[in-house]
Design an enzyme around this catalytic site. Structure first.
Site, short mmCIF file in Angstrom:
data_model
loop_
_atom_site.label_atom_id
_atom_site.label_comp_id
_atom_site.label_asym_id
_atom_site.label_seq_id
_atom_site.Cartn_x
_atom_site.Cartn_y
_atom_site.Cartn_z
N LEU A 107 -5.18 -1.78 -7.77
CA LEU A 107 -5.39 -2.57 -6.57
C LEU A 107 -6.59 -1.97 -5.86
O LEU A 107 -6.70 -0.74 -5.78
CB LEU A 107 -4.16 -2.50 -5.64
CG LEU A 107 -2.86 -3.13 -6.17
CD1 LEU A 107 -1.75 -2.94 -5.14
CD2 LEU A 107 -3.05 -4.61 -6.47
N ASP A 108 -7.48 -2.81 -5.33
CA ASP A 108 -8.66 -2.24 -4.68
C ASP A 108 -8.28 -1.53 -3.39
O ASP A 108 -7.14 -1.59 -2.93
CB ASP A 108 -9.75 -3.30 -4.47
CG ASP A 108 -9.34 -4.40 -3.51
OD1 ASP A 108 -8.78 -4.08 -2.45
OD2 ASP A 108 -9.61 -5.58 -3.80
N LEU A 109 -9.23 -0.85 -2.81
CA LEU A 109 -8.96 0.06 -1.69
C LEU A 109 -8.25 -0.63 -0.53
O LEU A 109 -7.35 -0.06 0.09
CB LEU A 109 -10.28 0.67 -1.20
CG LEU A 109 -10.18 1.82 -0.21
CD1 LEU A 109 -9.52 3.03 -0.85
CD2 LEU A 109 -11.57 2.19 0.31
#
Length: 288
Positions: A107-109
């Site tokens: 999952l991105d930041l």
């Protein structure tokens, strides 16, 4: 000597040991980094980890008991095992002295939600490989009112720089007038980098909040942000059954493509169709 019935393909053994995904294990074997009883392994080789010494770069493989945790990743936490800049990762959410695990997918930041943490390479492969089409479900909040035509485009596919997105399912759509935001549930079975955010940017509705609430059969439920927990026995059983089903479906599809088989037409029906005379058009018998 190893029992032939106990032997498994090397990449499967390495994945089950939690040292790498099956694809990475295959790359290691091709590079000559894997040995069995001191001999360099080849793609297609099998081994029995109970009786044979399997090593990667000369270091013996240590079999680990599969473990399964889920985490509720908050914003600002990386979905990786380590970061050269010392930023927090999902592994920092695990209890001190916990088992060695790795996150399944990324999952991105700024994205929140469910992350599976495990050392089971086979399950990881089944959940992540694009050809296996394992579902991920997200709760998406975007700026502005998203009309029906735009929702239809999300469902059928949007052209991005790396190609058209696969069909998706959209449900539970709601508009918050005061905040000027639309929320909806989105189910995908592909996982391109920042796919949802890029899709919504392309459609003129930037993402405000993105939360993954399901991965395969696993649900985030009421797990608090920043918290982790061990999967229950029934969840592990569901996860393994899901992984097996994905792998079996992929194997059948691969076999079908290899043989070029198509659904067979009943022979008698085929002959009857060929015998049926063509209908001759007559004046006054045409469709309006």
């Amino acid at each position: 000597a190893a029992d032939p019935l106990s032997r498994e393909r090397l990449q499967k053994v390495l994945a089950a040991a939690g040292v790498a995904s099956r694809r990475t294990a295959e790359a290691w074997i091709r590079a000559g980094r894997v040995t069995v009883d001191g001999l360099v392994a080849q793609i297609g080789d099998s081994a029995d980890p109970a009786t044979e010494r399997i090593a990667v770069d000369g270091k013996s493989l240590r079999l680990e008991r599969p473990v399964y945790w889920i985490a509720h990743k908050p914003r600002g936490v990386l979905t990786t095992t380590s970061d050269p800049d010392g930023r927090r990762t999902v592994l920092h959410l695990m209890p001190a002295g916990g088992p060695r695990v790795f996150p399944v997918g990324r999952l991105d930041l700024d994205t929140e939600g469910l992350v599976l943490l495990t050392n089971d390479g086979e399950v990881t492969h089944a959940l992540l490989h694009p050809s296996l089409e394992s579902e991920r479900e997200y709760r998406v909040t975007v700026r502005g009112r998203v009309d029906d035509a735009t929702l239809e485009r999300i469902a059928t596919g949007v052209v991005l720089e790396d190609g058209v997105t696969a069909p998706a399912r959209v449900s539970r759509v709601g508009f918050e007038r005061g905040a000027d935001e639309t929320s909806f549930t989105l189910v995908l079975h592909e996982g391109r980098k920042r796919q949802i955010r890029r899709t919504m940017e392309e459609l003129g509705h930037p993402v405000v909040r993105l939360v993954r609430v399901r991965m395969g059969p696993l649900l985030l439920g009421r797990l608090g942000s920043g918290k982790v927990r061990v999967l229950r026995a029934e969840e592990i059983a569901q996860l393994k059954a899901h992984a097996r089903a994905c792998l079996q479906r992929a194997a059948k599809e691969s076999q079908r493509q290899a043989t070029g088989s198509r659904p067979a037409q009943a022979p008698e029906a085929g002959r009857e169709a060929r015998k049926k005379p063509r209908r001759q058009s007559r004046p006054g018998n045409r469709n309006a």
